[in-house]
Every structure is written in C-alpha cells, then in structure tokens.
Design an enzyme around this catalytic site. Structure first.
Site, short mmCIF file in Angstrom:
data_model
loop_
_atom_site.label_atom_id
_atom_site.label_comp_id
_atom_site.label_asym_id
_atom_site.label_seq_id
_atom_site.Cartn_x
_atom_site.Cartn_y
_atom_site.Cartn_z
CG ASP A 50 -7.73 -2.88 6.15
OD1 ASP A 50 -6.79 -3.76 5.72
OD2 ASP A 50 -8.95 -3.23 5.67
CB SER A 51 -2.32 -4.80 8.08
OG SER A 51 -1.52 -3.57 7.54
CD GLU A 68 -9.34 -6.05 1.39
OE1 GLU A 68 -10.25 -6.81 1.61
OE2 GLU A 68 -8.58 -5.78 2.18
CD GLU A 94 -3.56 -10.28 1.26
OE1 GLU A 94 -3.89 -9.02 0.99
OE2 GLU A 94 -3.21 -10.94 2.42
#
Ligand code: KIV
Length: 276
Positions: free
Chosen positions: A44-45, A114, A181
């Site tokens: 989704d970046s 996430e 991350e």
C-alpha cells in the site's frame, strides 16, 4: 519456476535468503520478475510512491485491486502478495470479503495485514478459509499515528517483549511469512530464531530470513523522503527527467521527428492525390 509457500519454508531451513520487492504495475512487475526476485509485494506504499498521497491510509480496495491485476499480468511466474488497505480488515466479514477479492479478482497468491496479537483472530479465520496470510509488525504505517509517528519500534524491554508475543501469535494463527519493519536487529534476530515461518525485514537487520524494499526507493524514483534502511541502487529519476528534457527540446527545435520516425507514401500515389 514460480516459488510457492513450501519453497519459502525450505529456504529458511537451509539458510537461503528470500528477496521481496514491491511492484505496482505491468512494467515494474516485469522488471522484478526478470531480475529473479522471489516475491512481489503490491504494497500500500502504492499510495505514496505512485498515487501521491501523504500516507498509506487513503489507499482503497479498488486501487490495490487495480494494481494487483496489472502486476499479475506482468509477473505470471512470481509469487504475488497484495497489501490489504487500512480498514479493509476492520471486521472479520470485511477481511474475508476483501482478501477473497484480492485473491479471486486480483490474482494475488497471498494477502498482507498489519498488526500483531490484535489481528491474530482475523489471520486465523483467513487462513482457515484458505487464504495465505503474511503478517506485518513493528512500524506499521497504517497506524503510525498511534505509534507516535514513523519511528523505530521495540527499542525498550516492554515493546520488544510485545513484538515477540505478536510474532508468536501471528505464527500460531497461521501466517506463513512475517514482515518486520523498523525494529532493532537484535529483536528481529530473536524473532527469526524463535519462529519456524520466515521473517522478511525492512529496517530490521541482516538476521531476518529475507529482505523487502520499495521499488521506487531502490531505483531513486521517489524523492520526498528516504528512510535510513533504504539502499538506492540506481538514480532513475534524474535519468528520466534528462531524457524527457531532451525530447521536449527536440520537439521545440524541430529536430524530432526525423525521417527515421516518419512514414511516407509512394510518389505515384502522391501524384494522383495532388493531381485530382
Ligand atoms: O507497503 C509496503 O510497501 C510495505 C513494505 C514497506 C513492507 O508494506
């Protein structure tokens, strides 16, 4: 040959690192597949590096779906993971419906969500429904505001312990891969050693079972900001601007198009055309 989930498990067992890179459209997917990368992530970046949003939060299901389809067309022989956008898995019903769409309509092989312990029940329901799930903990950009911004996570004892619990919960819930991350390398190493599923780090050090980066970051195509964990392998933004400037100048100067890029017809036909 396309690598599948058992191949990733085996790679961890034998210590072969897994490479993952994002791609968002047909040409980028083709380049990534041609380069031999193991897994493509339609992250989704996308929202920031392709669509120009300020964060990943506004990205919609329709946008991810649209780009996942293009990536699938460009990389038929690569395992494709599609990110589930913010709020698209807020309830179990939404999660099943939207993950199902990414697999059935988008052609993704798996979805990424996430969150840790809090989303483990959803991960379990998806995997039981036959949808392969990739977890993502540490700095989770969709909820960065709750984390106090884009900061390294798990630096103190309590948050490091929480990350380890999150990782264990996701593995138990059935995730087959876990993205870590922006966490200290020591915590990433501990998680990678404890889990049987492979870990894929981004800003999590060299002890993860694999690495992921963003396509536009490694190629120098995104200039708004560059996190410390990014390594840039090419400078395609300036190369592109230079090429476009040259085209622009040649059009203005009448240099382009030359004979080489022009179609012609026979003199005989021209004669008839003008002769009438
Ligand atoms: O959206 C994305 O590109 C990601 C990676 C940075 C892991 O989630």
């Amino acid at each position: 040959m396309k690598k599948m989930i058992p191949d990733f498990e085996k790679m961890k067992q034998v210590g072969e690192k897994i490479s993952m890179l994002t791609a968002y459209d047909y040409p980028s997917a083709q380049f990534v597949e041609e380069a031999g990368v193991d897994i493509i992530l339609v992250g989704d970046s996308l929202g920031m590096v392709v669509l120009g949003y300020d964060s990943t939060v506004p990205v919609t299901m329709e946008e991810i779906l649209h780009h996942t389809k293009a990536v699938r067309r460009g990389a038929a022989q690569t395992f494709v993971v599609a990110d589930m956008p913010f709020m698209s898995y807020a309830t179990t019903d939404l999660a099943i419906m939207n993950a199902g769409r990414l697999i059935k309509e988008g052609g993704a092989d798996a979805v990424k969500l996430e969150g840790g312990l809090d989303i483990a029940p959803i991960v379990q329901i998806l995997t039981r429904a036959g949808i392969p799930v990739v977890g993502h903990i540490g700095l989770t950009p969709q909820t960065a505001n709750q984390l106090g911004g884009f900061k390294v996570q798990g630096r103190d004892l309590e948050s490091a312990k929480q990350l380890i619990k999150d990782a264990q919960a996701l593995e138990q819930a059935g995730a087959f891969l876990l993205t870590l991350e922006a966490i200290p390398r020591q915590v990433a190493k501990q998680i990678s050693t404890e889990l049987t599923i492979p870990t894929i780090g981004i800003g999590a050090g060299a002890d993860c079972d694999g690495q992921v980066l963003v396509y536009h970051d490694i190629l120098g195509l995104f200039k708004r900001f560059r996190p410390k964990f990014v390594k840039q392998y090419a400078e395609l933004r300036s190369t592109s601007v230079q090429a476009i400037q040259e085209y622009h100048k040649e059009v203005k100067d009448g240099v382009f198009p030359s004979e080489e890029h022009t179609f012609a017809m026979s003199d005989e036909v021209i004669q008839k055309l003008y002769g009438d």
